[in-house]
Design a protein around this motif. Structure first.
Motif, PDB file in Angstrom:
ATOM      1  N   THR A   1       7.430  -6.388  23.143  1.00 40.71           N
ATOM      2  CA  THR A   1       8.035  -4.940  22.995  1.00 40.71           C
ATOM      3  C   THR A   1       5.629  -4.654  23.974  1.00 40.71           C
ATOM      4  O   THR A   1       5.062  -3.332  23.897  1.00 40.71           O
ATOM      5  CB  THR A   1       7.863  -3.550  22.222  1.00 40.71           C
ATOM      6  N   GLY A   2       4.991  -4.890  23.393  1.00 39.48           N
ATOM      7  CA  GLY A   2       3.392  -4.721  23.332  1.00 39.48           C
ATOM      8  C   GLY A   2       3.726  -4.022  22.795  1.00 39.48           C
ATOM      9  O   GLY A   2       2.327  -3.212  22.662  1.00 39.48           O
ATOM     10  N   THR A   3       3.558  -4.572  21.513  1.00 33.18           N
ATOM     11  CA  THR A   3       3.452  -2.461  20.029  1.00 33.18           C
ATOM     12  C   THR A   3       3.402  -3.779  18.859  1.00 33.18           C
ATOM     13  O   THR A   3       3.793  -4.345  18.924  1.00 33.18           O
ATOM     14  CB  THR A   3       4.808  -1.799  19.853  1.00 33.18           C
ATOM     15  N   PRO A   4       1.676  -3.486  18.473  1.00 35.95           N
ATOM     16  CA  PRO A   4       1.675  -4.233  17.071  1.00 35.95           C
ATOM     17  C   PRO A   4       3.372  -3.797  16.028  1.00 35.95           C
ATOM     18  O   PRO A   4       3.567  -2.472  16.290  1.00 35.95           O
ATOM     19  CB  PRO A   4       0.492  -3.099  15.759  1.00 35.95           C
ATOM     20  N   TRP A   5       3.474  -4.729  15.279  1.00 33.80           N
ATOM     21  CA  TRP A   5       5.097  -4.792  14.168  1.00 33.80           C
ATOM     22  C   TRP A   5       4.744  -3.046  13.051  1.00 33.80           C
ATOM     23  O   TRP A   5       5.854  -2.188  13.517  1.00 33.80           O
ATOM     24  CB  TRP A   5       4.797  -5.509  13.092  1.00 33.80           C
ATOM     25  N   GLU A   6       4.036  -2.601  12.060  1.00 31.74           N
ATOM     26  CA  GLU A   6       3.410  -1.475  11.781  1.00 31.74           C
ATOM     27  C   GLU A   6       3.654  -0.536  12.825  1.00 31.74           C
ATOM     28  O   GLU A   6       5.043   0.380  12.683  1.00 31.74           O
ATOM     29  CB  GLU A   6       2.999  -1.598  10.950  1.00 31.74           C
ATOM     30  N   ARG A   7       3.589   0.192  13.651  1.00 29.61           N
ATOM     31  CA  ARG A   7       3.439   1.287  14.791  1.00 29.61           C
ATOM     32  C   ARG A   7       5.462   1.020  15.246  1.00 29.61           C
ATOM     33  O   ARG A   7       6.032   1.858  15.527  1.00 29.61           O
ATOM     34  CB  ARG A   7       2.288   0.464  15.788  1.00 29.61           C
ATOM     35  N   LEU A   8       5.624   0.130  16.116  1.00 28.90           N
ATOM     36  CA  LEU A   8       7.098  -0.654  16.127  1.00 28.90           C
ATOM     37  C   LEU A   8       7.934  -0.181  15.014  1.00 28.90           C
ATOM     38  O   LEU A   8       8.604   0.596  16.090  1.00 28.90           O
ATOM     39  CB  LEU A   8       7.172  -1.821  16.904  1.00 28.90           C
ATOM     40  N   LEU A   9       8.155   0.260  14.235  1.00 24.20           N
ATOM     41  CA  LEU A   9       9.096   0.011  13.339  1.00 24.20           C
ATOM     42  C   LEU A   9       8.673   1.674  13.098  1.00 24.20           C
ATOM     43  O   LEU A   9       9.598   2.212  12.935  1.00 24.20           O
ATOM     44  CB  LEU A   9       8.653  -0.615  11.640  1.00 24.20           C
ATOM     45  N   THR A  10       7.558   1.979  12.632  1.00 26.06           N
ATOM     46  CA  THR A  10       7.063   3.805  12.602  1.00 26.06           C
ATOM     47  C   THR A  10       8.210   4.188  13.285  1.00 26.06           C
ATOM     48  O   THR A  10       9.157   5.120  13.408  1.00 26.06           O
ATOM     49  CB  THR A  10       6.248   4.354  12.478  1.00 26.06           C
ATOM     50  N   ASP A  11       8.158   3.879  14.872  1.00 20.92           N
ATOM     51  CA  ASP A  11       7.506   4.760  15.628  1.00 20.92           C
ATOM     52  C   ASP A  11       9.575   4.380  16.384  1.00 20.92           C
ATOM     53  O   ASP A  11      10.090   5.735  16.371  1.00 20.92           O
ATOM     54  CB  ASP A  11       7.120   3.894  17.285  1.00 20.92           C
TER      55      ASP A  11
ATOM     56  N   GLY B   1       8.176   8.544   3.517  1.00 20.36           N
ATOM     57  CA  GLY B   1       7.875   8.047   2.401  1.00 20.36           C
ATOM     58  C   GLY B   1       7.821   6.455   2.252  1.00 20.36           C
ATOM     59  O   GLY B   1       7.660   6.174   1.397  1.00 20.36           O
ATOM     60  N   THR B   2       8.086   5.882   3.210  1.00 21.56           N
ATOM     61  CA  THR B   2       8.101   4.771   3.886  1.00 21.56           C
ATOM     62  C   THR B   2       6.709   3.963   4.594  1.00 21.56           C
ATOM     63  O   THR B   2       6.698   4.384   5.338  1.00 21.56           O
ATOM     64  CB  THR B   2       9.442   4.008   4.264  1.00 21.56           C
ATOM     65  N   THR B   3       5.765   3.029   4.036  1.00 21.31           N
ATOM     66  CA  THR B   3       5.234   2.487   4.383  1.00 21.31           C
ATOM     67  C   THR B   3       5.050   1.116   4.209  1.00 21.31           C
ATOM     68  O   THR B   3       5.851   0.384   4.411  1.00 21.31           O
ATOM     69  CB  THR B   3       3.793   2.850   3.932  1.00 21.31           C
ATOM     70  N   LEU B   4       3.853  -0.396   4.708  1.00 24.92           N
ATOM     71  CA  LEU B   4       4.077  -1.519   4.888  1.00 24.92           C
ATOM     72  C   LEU B   4       2.480  -1.891   3.839  1.00 24.92           C
ATOM     73  O   LEU B   4       2.083  -3.006   4.329  1.00 24.92           O
ATOM     74  CB  LEU B   4       4.265  -1.658   6.599  1.00 24.92           C
TER      75      LEU B   4
ATOM     76  N   GLN C   1       5.607  -9.732   7.480  1.00 21.85           N
ATOM     77  CA  GLN C   1       5.125  -8.275   7.471  1.00 21.85           C
ATOM     78  C   GLN C   1       7.332  -8.341   7.614  1.00 21.85           C
ATOM     79  O   GLN C   1       7.582  -7.200   7.033  1.00 21.85           O
ATOM     80  CB  GLN C   1       4.666  -7.469   8.266  1.00 21.85           C
ATOM     81  N   ALA C   2       7.239  -8.211   8.932  1.00 24.01           N
ATOM     82  CA  ALA C   2       9.186  -8.070   8.941  1.00 24.01           C
ATOM     83  C   ALA C   2       9.460  -8.337   7.921  1.00 24.01           C
ATOM     84  O   ALA C   2      10.866  -8.538   8.286  1.00 24.01           O
ATOM     85  CB  ALA C   2       9.755  -8.954  10.327  1.00 24.01           C
ATOM     86  N   ALA C   3       9.310  -9.066   7.351  1.00 26.22           N
ATOM     87  CA  ALA C   3      10.239 -10.124   5.886  1.00 26.22           C
ATOM     88  C   ALA C   3      10.284  -9.572   4.741  1.00 26.22           C
ATOM     89  O   ALA C   3      11.133 -10.209   4.271  1.00 26.22           O
ATOM     90  CB  ALA C   3      10.136 -12.042   6.596  1.00 26.22           C
ATOM     91  N   GLY C   4       9.336  -9.048   4.668  1.00 24.87           N
ATOM     92  CA  GLY C   4       9.358  -8.365   3.078  1.00 24.87           C
ATOM     93  C   GLY C   4       8.323  -7.254   2.689  1.00 24.87           C
ATOM     94  O   GLY C   4       8.026  -7.034   1.624  1.00 24.87           O
ATOM     95  N   ALA C   5       7.576  -6.492   3.521  1.00 29.84           N
ATOM     96  CA  ALA C   5       6.602  -5.607   3.510  1.00 29.84           C
ATOM     97  C   ALA C   5       6.195  -4.133   3.122  1.00 29.84           C
ATOM     98  O   ALA C   5       6.060  -3.506   2.646  1.00 29.84           O
ATOM     99  CB  ALA C   5       5.706  -5.272   4.890  1.00 29.84           C
ATOM    100  N   VAL C   6       7.855  -4.143   3.375  1.00 28.78           N
ATOM    101  CA  VAL C   6       8.428  -2.100   3.249  1.00 28.78           C
ATOM    102  C   VAL C   6       8.492  -2.242   1.552  1.00 28.78           C
ATOM    103  O   VAL C   6       8.589  -2.805   0.810  1.00 28.78           O
ATOM    104  CB  VAL C   6       9.456  -2.272   3.936  1.00 28.78           C
ATOM    105  N   ARG C   7       6.984  -0.635   1.351  1.00 33.33           N
ATOM    106  CA  ARG C   7       7.114  -0.077   0.456  1.00 33.33           C
ATOM    107  C   ARG C   7       8.095   1.765   0.472  1.00 33.33           C
ATOM    108  O   ARG C   7       7.190   2.277   1.854  1.00 33.33           O
ATOM    109  CB  ARG C   7       6.051  -0.265  -0.185  1.00 33.33           C
TER     110      ARG C   7
END
Length: 382
Positions: free
Chosen positions: A214-224, A234-237, A266-272
């Motif tokens: 997607t040409g998008t960094p992981w955190e931005r992709l998941l957020t968007d 209240g969710t972040t990486l 990150q995709a395997a377990g960074a969510v808090r």
């Protein structure tokens, strides 16, 4: 970032991608009508639930414990613990969910598929710029999310690099470029699609492949694609430090550990996330039409309920692209647990009873630990 422990029978995995139910498999139940049969707020059912939640909080024996339950959209939250009171209520803090965060990754992949961005059959190596074409049996995105890629639980070289920080932050010593390099340099141990083997490595590779596609960094992709559309503010990486994040502890429940750094995983377990956000995430699976802000997100929420793989001696262990799925007397329950070096989490829901459960605690897993098993039992008996 641990995962469930289940017996594996070699060759027993039967992927059914792209996600249609297998022959004879019942379709997922829809959420019950909240207007029917909902007991009063102070009825016997609510009192019984509150009592059981309080018992589970005490049994967890952790500095901070929160159990949040939603029944037909009506929430009950119980918190407690052995630590002194925090500046913020325990239910307002963010908790590390470890491998339970893979359910966010599965939903993201499902949404990208329903948007037509991907199919799930793309070879991951091609997306990650492999110097040569993959062989006859490439590892696909579908293999990675269903743990049938043939990759080991952790990449080659991980233990050597992580050992100096084994009791603090081992994953932080294995950054994104190292994860990708390990994947492109080492082939799978088994032919993809033939065996199930839980793999943090595989889901980490999936995250990097989705970001590259997607040409998008992981955190931005998941957020968007997932967090913002579901209103999960209240969710972040990443950790924001004391006051916002619940601090983790070792098995003794007293010794603090650093905030978890997922490194290249990150995709395997960074969510808090806060317990409220986790409950909202689960509620969205119970009622996609009400929770989703777009048809593709609603379709993705329904898609992650479909069985795609069975394994084990009796094929009791059923998987979707995001959840473990076990039978109950009334219908299937969906769940995923997770842990970091200092925290544990359990997420699950039952469409047949309209029940969701998010459970978190700030203590490392112990042998014969009652926390995850107790949360599973609470949901199974809901």
């Amino acid at each position: 970032m641990t995962g469930p422990r289940s017996p594996l029978v070699p060759g027993s995995a039967r992927p059914l991608w792209p996600g249609e139910p297998s022959a004879g498999e019942e379709a997922p139940a829809t959420a019950p009508d909240p207007a029917k049969g909902v007991p009063g707020a102070r009825g016997p059912a609510e009192r019984s639930l509150a009592r059981r939640l309080a018992e589970a909080v005490e049994a967890a024996d952790a500095p901070d414990v929160v159990l949040a339950v939603s029944r037909h959209g009506r929430r009950t939250v119980m918190s407690g613990g052995t630590a002194d009171r925090r500046p913020l209520p325990r239910e307002a803090l963010r908790y590390e969910v470890g491998s339970a965060g893979k359910t966010f990754t599965g939903l993201l992949l499902a949404r990208l598929i329903h948007r037509g961005v991907l199919t799930g059959g793309e070879p991951a190596a091609v997306l990650l710029g492999a110097p040569r074409p993959p062989g006859a049996h490439p590892v696909t995105l579908a293999h990675l999310i269903t743990h049938t890629s043939g990759l080991p639980a952790l990449p080659p070289g991980f233990l050597r690099r992580a050992l100096p920080a084994w009791r603090t932050n081992p994953y932080a010593r294995f950054p994104a470029e190292q994860v990708v390099r390990a994947f492109l340099s080492h082939g799978p141990r088994h032919r993809p699609g033939t065996r199930w083997c839980y793999s943090n490595f595989g889901v980490a590779v999936l995250g990097h492949a989705l970001a590259a596609a997607t040409g998008t960094p992981w955190e931005r992709l998941l957020t968007d694609q997932v967090l913002d559309p579901l209103g999960l503010t209240g969710t972040t990486l990443h950790a924001d430090g004391p006051g916002a994040d619940a601090p983790g502890h070792t098995k003794d429940g007293r010794t603090p550990v650093p905030a978890f750094d997922a490194g290249g995983f990150q995709a395997a377990g960074a969510v808090r996330a806060t317990p409220g956000d986790l409950l909202a995430f689960l509620e969205a699976h119970l009622d996609p039409a009400a929770a989703a802000t777009s048809p593709t997100l609603a379709a993705a929420l329904r898609a992650v309920l479909r069985p795609v793989l069975r394994r084990g001696l009796t094929h009791r262990h059923v998987h979707t692209i995001a959840w473990f799925r076990h039978p109950t007397d009334g219908g299937p329950m969906y769940f995923h647990s997770g842990a970091t070096l200092g925290q544990q989490a359990f997420l699950g829901f039952r469409p047949d009873t309209g029940t969701a459960l998010a459970a978190v605690c700030t203590r490392r897993f112990r042998a014969h630990d009652p926390f995850v098993a107790g949360a599973y039992r609470l949901l199974a008996e809901a």
